[in-house]
Design a protein around this motif. Structure first.
Motif, short mmCIF file in Angstrom:
data_model
loop_
_atom_site.label_atom_id
_atom_site.label_comp_id
_atom_site.label_asym_id
_atom_site.label_seq_id
_atom_site.Cartn_x
_atom_site.Cartn_y
_atom_site.Cartn_z
N ILE A 9 0.84 -1.20 0.00
CA ILE A 9 0.00 0.00 0.00
C ILE A 9 0.88 1.25 0.00
N LEU A 10 1.93 1.25 0.82
CA LEU A 10 2.85 2.40 0.85
C LEU A 10 3.55 2.57 -0.50
N ALA A 12 2.38 1.70 -3.39
CA ALA A 12 1.38 2.20 -4.33
C ALA A 12 1.14 3.69 -4.11
N LEU A 13 1.06 4.12 -2.84
CA LEU A 13 0.86 5.53 -2.53
C LEU A 13 2.04 6.38 -3.02
N VAL A 14 3.24 5.89 -2.83
CA VAL A 14 4.43 6.60 -3.29
C VAL A 14 4.42 6.70 -4.83
N VAL A 16 1.76 6.65 -6.80
CA VAL A 16 0.71 7.59 -7.20
C VAL A 16 1.16 9.02 -6.95
N LEU A 17 1.80 9.25 -5.81
CA LEU A 17 2.31 10.59 -5.50
C LEU A 17 3.37 11.01 -6.52
N TRP A 19 3.69 9.93 -9.60
CA TRP A 19 2.99 10.15 -10.88
C TRP A 19 2.32 11.51 -10.87
N TRP A 20 1.68 11.85 -9.76
CA TRP A 20 0.98 13.13 -9.61
C TRP A 20 1.95 14.30 -9.73
#
Length: 189
Positions: A9-10, A12-14, A16-17, A19-20
């Motif tokens: 999960i971490l 994936a969050l990293v 996504v961040l 990519w953003w």
């Protein structure tokens, strides 16, 4: 097992961040480049106008030689407007002076019927009117691009990413002064 899920999960969050941030940064770069390309279009149209001026002055000189001050003012203003290294604000100010002096030159056509009837002078006036229209359109497009860029810089997430990247600065608007606005009202017919 729980540790693997949390790590996933971490990660994936990293991802996504990241990519953003990359997506937002690339948008800011695209908008900055659009303002630069828009400015280049203004510069092209201004150069086109600058190239018309010597012919216009020469055409008027034959009919209105004793209007030396007006003719010299146009030449001087053109020289200042074509100066290298001018920023947007300085360029706008120089172009406003040039536009005002061109208005006086065009007004000579009204004072000298022979000049007004001269086909070459009339053709140059028409080309100058077209150039003025193109400059106005290019200025509007540039200012719109600058506004879009500033909005992206100042709103979330652009404001966060621009601070992280540090490479994005505000652009100046190309403001038309009263002389440029009055020049668009001149009838060259």
């Amino acid at each position: 097992m729980v540790g693997v899920v949390v790590a996933g999960i971490l990660a994936a969050l990293v991802a996504v961040l990241a990519w953003w941030v990359v997506r937002t940064y690339n948008r800011l770069v695209r908008l900055r480049n659009q303002t630069q390309a828009s400015w280049a279009q203004i510069d092209v149209q201004l150069k086109r106008r600058h190239e018309l001026i010597p012919n216009l002055v020469e055409g008027a000189r034959g009919y209105a030689a004793h209007e030396r001050a007006t003719l010299e003012a146009v030449v001087t203003a053109r020289g200042a407007a074509t100066g290298a290294g001018l920023g947007v604000t300085d360029k706008a100010a120089a172009e406003e002076v040039l536009t005002a002096s061109l208005g006086k030159l065009i007004a000579l056509g009204e004072s000298y019927p022979q000049l007004k009837a001269d086909r070459h002078f009339a053709t140059l006036q028409a080309e100058l009117a077209t150039a003025e229209d193109k400059i106005a359109y290019a200025r509007q497009f540039y200012n719109s691009a600058v506004q879009t860029y500033h909005t992206a810089l100042e709103s979330f997430p652009g404001n966060v990413v621009s601070r992280l990247g540090g490479a994005h600065g505000r652009r100046e608007y190309f403001e038309a002064g009263a002389a440029a606005q009055d020049a668009t009202r001149v009838s060259f017919a």
